[in-house]
Structures are given as structure tokens and as C-alpha cells.
Design a protein around this motif. Structure first.
Motif, PDB file in Angstrom:
ATOM      1  N   MET A   1      41.854  44.064  28.421  1.00 56.20           N
ATOM      2  CA  MET A   1      40.580  43.470  28.054  1.00 56.20           C
ATOM      3  C   MET A   1      40.431  43.532  26.543  1.00 56.20           C
TER       4      MET A   1
ATOM      5  N   PHE B   1      34.138  45.846  35.579  1.00 56.16           N
ATOM      6  CA  PHE B   1      35.204  44.876  35.805  1.00 56.16           C
ATOM      7  C   PHE B   1      35.857  45.102  37.169  1.00 56.16           C
TER       8      PHE B   1
ATOM      9  N   GLU C   1      35.805  42.499  40.288  1.00 60.97           N
ATOM     10  CA  GLU C   1      37.030  41.960  40.867  1.00 60.97           C
ATOM     11  C   GLU C   1      37.245  42.436  42.298  1.00 60.97           C
TER      12      GLU C   1
ATOM     13  N   SER D   1      42.680  43.184  47.040  1.00 67.30           N
ATOM     14  CA  SER D   1      42.158  42.749  45.750  1.00 67.30           C
ATOM     15  C   SER D   1      43.206  42.841  44.666  1.00 67.30           C
TER      16      SER D   1
ATOM     17  N   LEU E   1      45.489  39.947  45.067  1.00 63.63           N
ATOM     18  CA  LEU E   1      44.862  38.680  44.692  1.00 63.63           C
ATOM     19  C   LEU E   1      44.739  38.549  43.185  1.00 63.63           C
ATOM     20  N   PHE E   2      44.632  39.707  42.556  1.00 63.48           N
ATOM     21  CA  PHE E   2      44.334  39.696  41.149  1.00 63.48           C
ATOM     22  C   PHE E   2      45.550  39.321  40.316  1.00 63.48           C
ATOM     23  N   LEU E   3      45.366  38.336  39.468  1.00 59.30           N
ATOM     24  CA  LEU E   3      46.397  38.013  38.499  1.00 59.30           C
ATOM     25  C   LEU E   3      45.831  38.343  37.135  1.00 59.30           C
ATOM     26  N   LYS E   4      46.660  38.864  36.288  1.00 62.13           N
ATOM     27  CA  LYS E   4      46.149  39.403  35.026  1.00 62.13           C
ATOM     28  C   LYS E   4      45.242  38.442  34.276  1.00 62.13           C
ATOM     29  N   ARG E   5      44.167  38.985  33.766  1.00 59.74           N
ATOM     30  CA  ARG E   5      43.206  38.163  33.046  1.00 59.74           C
ATOM     31  C   ARG E   5      43.834  37.636  31.761  1.00 59.74           C
TER      32      ARG E   5
ATOM     33  N   LEU F   1      47.357  37.111  29.172  1.00 60.74           N
ATOM     34  CA  LEU F   1      48.674  36.561  29.410  1.00 60.74           C
ATOM     35  C   LEU F   1      49.754  37.616  29.547  1.00 60.74           C
TER      36      LEU F   1
END
Lengths: 271, 271
Positions: free
Chosen positions: B50, B64, B68, B100, B103-107, B109
Motif C-alpha cells: 500500500m 484493508f 477485502e 479471500s 480471490l485477492f490479486l495484488k493491488r 503491480l
């Protein structure tokens, strides 16, 4: 100043809004900015979903691919075809750019569902945001007080000109205040505080300095706040979501006036 | 208004700036907002980086993770330990939250390199941004003209209060203008236009309505623009990067005054 080019006209749409000022409340037509999702397929594979304003989509996708190192010379962009209605674009590159594609992790959390503008484009969000049922109410005077209190509390940070701020407010005033260079981070800081305290957010008003984009609206829904009071503008997509999710959106709350966009039943115009 | 809490004081730092106004140029100390990277490790695995303001980090990370869907009850947050110097936080959750996390892909890059504030936190960026060598110069008058022209061209979009704008400028005036609800998208649209036209961006000034964060600065470097003129504030991290990457940063360019932060050799104060 030249006439607005046609390609820019679709960047905003008319909405019905209740404008409230010292003279009273009146329903008028106003314009809000359009926000749309554009999902990029690169050589057949879903690559990224960008949340953007309509217009100059070809430039946007090209610039993004350049910026991410996927292409470095114009001839490497073999083909680009759009489905503007569904918000999809297929890109084919001429050379192999394996390294960049592998390095690249999606900018956004999940894919665009491609089922229309007001649908959720985050799978995780669809699972978590549910319609808010709350009989919380506030008066325009309270909303404006919260907005001015936020401005006052943000004063010191305004020196640097670089942060957004937000607060959770109840009848007692502000229960929590946060600021951050990132708009989303402001909400996360408030959410984290309330979560740790075990606060019932269905009784709190979210006060926010920034614009209300769809992502901000979805986060508000996840938090469970029934009312958001912002000093800035909402987008059309945020308003669509607010209607669906039962959230009262107040924008441009400054000095002695505000705009009431959705779920006006929570605002006591003549208490 | 209460005194600024200590935890907020670290949110801005002093910098040396050349302030230019009709009375002349003078070097003074000013403050800019701090921007830092915070990398979250969740149950031993890198989860997200972040970019945020210092302060309330625990609330930020908690909010956060709630947002998420990683945690839904306070007792699920078993432990959270920070290394503030390196910008790292290790979080352990009590229950399994496999869905979760998957499902989560890094915010963002790529990962934070954790090697200090001014290091690159995007691996792809480290590969692509290189020091800009350009003998392009401009006068304060030109910078202010570009800023006012941007404001003028953005006028119609200001009606909706919801977009950022930018332009590529040369001696001839604006070569390309773009606007978008997303700050990064504005730069991508300009980059994409220049790329398709085969424009030499080492001779162009990037004019921008928004704040100059590290991500905006890195994009400017990738584009190869030697000068950025913004109507808003830069962050400390953006200025560190600008010094390293050879970019002249002008901020708060409004009406008849501006702040010159880095690489002043490109600004002809007394032409």
C-alpha cells in the motif's frame, strides 16, 4: 475556448438532484461525470480492468501498455478492437513480450463482469456488499456541520496540499478522523478503527473530502455506513451503486449548500 | 481546533523549494506530504503493498483486510507486528480465510523492495525508468501559461467537478490534451497519443492538474518527459525520485506563482 469536442460530451450525464441551500430544497437536473470499466484482453488473455472516463480509449490502452513495458514500438501493437458497449478491448501484439506479461499482476482485484455499467466489477465486492437497511437520519444542517468540521480538522494538512481526509460522525460529533494521500486509505483507516472498536457503522455518517467514485461507494457499502457526506462530486456509476445498495449520497457539501443525490428519505429537509 | 497529534506530525517533511512570483525567485523551506510504501505479509506470504501517509498504520491494515474480506471479526486478527523503518507489517489471522486470499490479486503491480523510501517499489518500473537527459528549458512565464491553459481547457469538465486533466506542451502550445476520472489514466492517454504519433517526449512539458505522487513521477519518467508542471502538490517520495531520475518538478503553478522543487537548471528564471 473551442466548443467541447463530441468525444468529450459522453464524459458526463444528467442526473436528478435535490439541491438544498438556505432558500430551501429544489429538485433540478445536474450533470455528473461518467465512470466506466474497460477490460483489456491481451493476446486472448484477460490482462487488466481499468476504471476510466469515456473518450480516448485507444490512447489510454496504448499508453498503459507502453507504461507497463508490454510494447515499446508502435509496430508491436498489431491490432486493437473495441466493444464500447460492453467495455471490452482486445489487443494483439506482434512480438512476444513474455517477461512483462509475467511480471504484470492485475491492477485491479478481479475482472470486469462485463454485464453492464452498474454491475459489480469486483468479484470479492459482489460477495461482500449488501443492501444497507438503516433508519439513521440527518438534517442538512448536520451534514454541513460535519463537512465544515472536516475542513477545519484538515486545516493543518492543507498546508502541504496533498492529502484527503475523512471521519465517522454521529450525534456526538466525530468519533474518528483520518487522513491519507490515498483516497481509499482514508476509508480503510476509518474502517479499521471502527472494526477494532466494535462500532456499529449502521449508525454512523461517513464524511469525506474527496470524490465519490464507484470504488469509494463500494467501500462505504462494505463498511455498512448508510450515509456518505462528501465535499466533492460523485460519479454516475457510484450513484447507480448507491441506489442499489441503499446508500444516501450527499455531495458538494460546502458552506451553506449541498446536493442530495440518492435515498433522500434519510435527510430531514424540514425537521 | 486541538493541537496536531504527534502521530500526524510525521506526515509532512521540510524541503527546500524555489518560490517564483512577480517579485522574483527565492529559496525557502516549505513542507511536503510524506508518502511511504507499506508491504503487508499475511500469514507469511506477501499480500499487498500500500502507498500511504504515515500514521494510523494499524487501522489502515485492519480496514484493508476487512474491506477485502480477509477478516470479518476482531478475534480473527491474531497478531500484527510492524517494522516501520522498512515499511513492513506481518499479519497473522486466526481462522483460515483461504477463499479471500485466493480471490485477492495484488493491488499493486509488484512487491515493495523494502530497501528504503526512495527505492523503486515496482519491479517493472525499476527496469524501465532511466535518468532523463534533456536540455529542454522553459521560463516561469511559460509554465504559468501552460497551467492557465490547462485550467481553461478543463473548464467544461469542471462543471461536474470530477476529473483530472493533463497536456503535453511545447513551444507551439498544447500538442495533446486529455482528461479522466483517474489521475494515472490522464498520463496514459497522453503517453498513448505520443507513442502512436512517434512524438519525442524529451522535448515536451507534461502539464498536470493533479498531485504528483511517486506513481505519477515514475510514469513521467517512463514517458521520458523532462519537466512536469502541476497545479497541485508533490509528495516527498516523488521529489526523491525526481532528483534521481533527472526530472524538473514544478508544483502549485497557479496564477502568477509557482514552486520549483527539483532540477532547477531547466528553468530560466532570468531569461
Amino acid at each position: 475556448m473551442e466548443k467541447m469536442p463530441d468525444k468529450f460530451e459522453k464524459a458526463s450525464v444528467p442526473v436528478q438532484v435535490i439541491k438544498i441551500n438556505p432558500a430551501g430544497a429544489s429538485g433540478v437536473e445536474d450533470r455528473v461525470v461518467v465512470e466506466k470499466a474497460l477490460t483489456v484482453y491481451l493476446n486472448g488473455e484477460e490482462f487488466v480492468t481499468m476504471i476510466c472516463s469515456p473518450g480516448q480509449e485507444r490512447e489510454l490502452v496504448t499508453g498503459f501498455l507502453c507504461s507497463e513495458g508490454v510494447v515499446s514500438r508502435p509496430e508491436e501493437l498489431a491490432n486493437m478492437s473495441f466493444d464500447h458497449g460492453e467495455g471490452l478491448v482486445w489487443v494483439e501484439t506482434a512480438g512476444k513480450s513474455g517477461l512483462s506479461e509475467k511480471l504484470f499482476l492485475k491492477r485491479y482485484l478481479t475482472s470486469c463482469c462485463g454485464k453492464g455499467r452498474s454491475s459489480f466489477y469486483f468479484a470479492n465486492d459482489a460477495r461482500m456488499a449488501r443492501k444497507i437497511e438503516s433508519d439513521l437520519k440527518l438534517t442538512p444542517r448536520q451534514a454541513l456541520y460535519f463537512s465544515s468540521l472536516l475542513e477545519e480538522k484538515s486545516e493543518l494538512f492543507h498546508l502541504t496540499g496533498g492529502v484527503h481526509s475523512g471521519a465517522l460522525a454521529s450525534r456526538q460529533g466525530f468519533d474518528c478522523f483520518a487522513f491519507d494521500i490515498g483516497r481509499h486509505n482514508v476509508l480503510d483507516k476509518l474502517y479499521g478503527w471502527a472494526f477494532a472498536q466494535g462500532y456499529d457503522l449502521s449508525r454512523e455518517v461517513l464524511v469525506f473530502s474527496g470524490r465519490i467514485s464507484s470504488e469509494i461507494l463500494i467501500k462505504t457499502a462494505k463498511m455498512g455506513c448508510p450515509i456518505i457526506v462528501a465535499r466533492s462530486a460523485p460519479t454516475d456509476l457510484a450513484l447507480d451503486l448507491a441506489r442499489e445498495l441503499g446508500i444516501t449520497v450527499i455531495g458538494f457539501a460546502r458552506r451553506d449548500r449541498l446536493n442530495l443525490y440518492t435515498h433522500p428519505e434519510r435527510v430531514l429537509v424540514n425537521p
